[in-house]
Design a protein around this motif. Structure first.
Motif, PDB file in Angstrom:
ATOM      1  N   THR A 105       0.924  -1.237   0.069  1.00  0.00           N
ATOM      2  CA  THR A 105       0.060   0.051  -0.104  1.00  0.00           C
ATOM      3  C   THR A 105       0.809   1.295   0.193  1.00  0.00           C
ATOM      4  O   THR A 105       0.353   2.152   0.122  1.00  0.00           O
TER       5      THR A 105
ATOM      6  N   SER B 153       2.533   5.345   4.129  1.00  0.00           N
ATOM      7  CA  SER B 153       1.463   6.172   4.669  1.00  0.00           C
ATOM      8  C   SER B 153       2.055   7.232   5.802  1.00  0.00           C
ATOM      9  O   SER B 153       2.739   6.757   6.824  1.00  0.00           O
TER      10      SER B 153
ATOM     11  N   GLY C  54       6.861   8.445   1.107  1.00  0.00           N
ATOM     12  CA  GLY C  54       5.363   8.706   1.545  1.00  0.00           C
ATOM     13  C   GLY C  54       4.951   9.882   0.866  1.00  0.00           C
ATOM     14  O   GLY C  54       5.839  10.718   0.327  1.00  0.00           O
TER      15      GLY C  54
END
Lengths: 113, 115
Positions: A2, A5, A105
């Motif tokens: 993913t 973050s 990020g």
């Protein structure tokens, strides 16, 4: 996967307040970095973790700054008694120890008023 | 110490024109070099990297860069600019210290694409 973050994405705080940013690296990346980027400049290295151990700190990281990575997963960057000069974007990055690409990020913008 | 220098803080090209963003490096050891792109209010996205394999490196979005040791350069090019290429571009060199891989960035080049 993913990605790295970060939150919050934006923070406006009054001078003298404390702020904390969180970073969740790409899973299984055991190396984690914090960088700071001011307007018109490239990112500058602040600190580095291998798993939970903080192994390197830049001289840019004053004693008002503290970073942790308690379980070797997410990390936090705390700034105490913020000053206007702390206004910047704080970028988190991670990479696997055997890799050669550092992934960043979206960054956390801090504005100190 | 390893470092990179980006020549030109602002570059403006017409849509469809060649993009050339310049980066020169200084390193006492064979360098690992990177180009990252940053769109407004966003983090850094890797465009391409040189890790001592092929000297001509192809990246995403049609960008490529050529490592030239004799010129200590790693310039970024794209044959035909698109409006969506407007962004800030950073060249970086990787330094290995202990177990860390740190990136040292240039000051960036803002690419403007005009109609």
């Amino acid at each position: 996967d993913t990605g790295v973050s970060q939150n919050p994405r934006h923070k406006i705080t009054k001078r003298g307040q404390n702020v904390t940013f969180r970073c969740d690296p790409i899973s299984e990346h055991n190396r984690l970095y914090w960088y700071r980027q001011t307007l018109g400049q490239g990112p500058e290295f602040l600190t580095y973790f291998q798993n939970e151990a903080q192994l390197e700190k830049s001289r840019l990281l004053s004693d008002r700054f503290s970073a942790e990575r308690p379980k070797g997963s997410f990390s936090t960057l705390e700034i105490q008694r913020t000053e206007q000069g702390d206004s910047a974007m704080y970028l988190c990055a991670s990479d696997p120890s055997a890799g050669n690409t550092i992934y960043f990020g979206e960054g956390s913008w801090l504005t100190v008023v | 110490a390893q470092s990179v220098t980006q020549l030109g803080s602002h570059v403006s090209v017409s849509e469809g024109a060649l993009v050339l963003l310049r980066c020169n490096y200084s390193s006492s050891v064979p360098p690992y070099l990177f180009w990252y792109v940053q769109y407004p209010n966003q983090g850094l996205q890797l465009l391409l990297k040189y890790t001592s394999a092929a000297t001509l490196v192809k990246g995403i979005n049609g960008f490529e860069a050529e490592f030239k040791k004799s010129e200590t350069s790693f310039h970024l090019t794209k044959p035909s600019a698109h409006m969506s290429d407007a962004a800030e571009y950073f060249c970086a060199v990787r330094t290995n210290t202990g177990t860390a891989s740190k990136l040292t960035f240039g000051t960036g080049t803002r690419l403007q694409v005009t109609l």
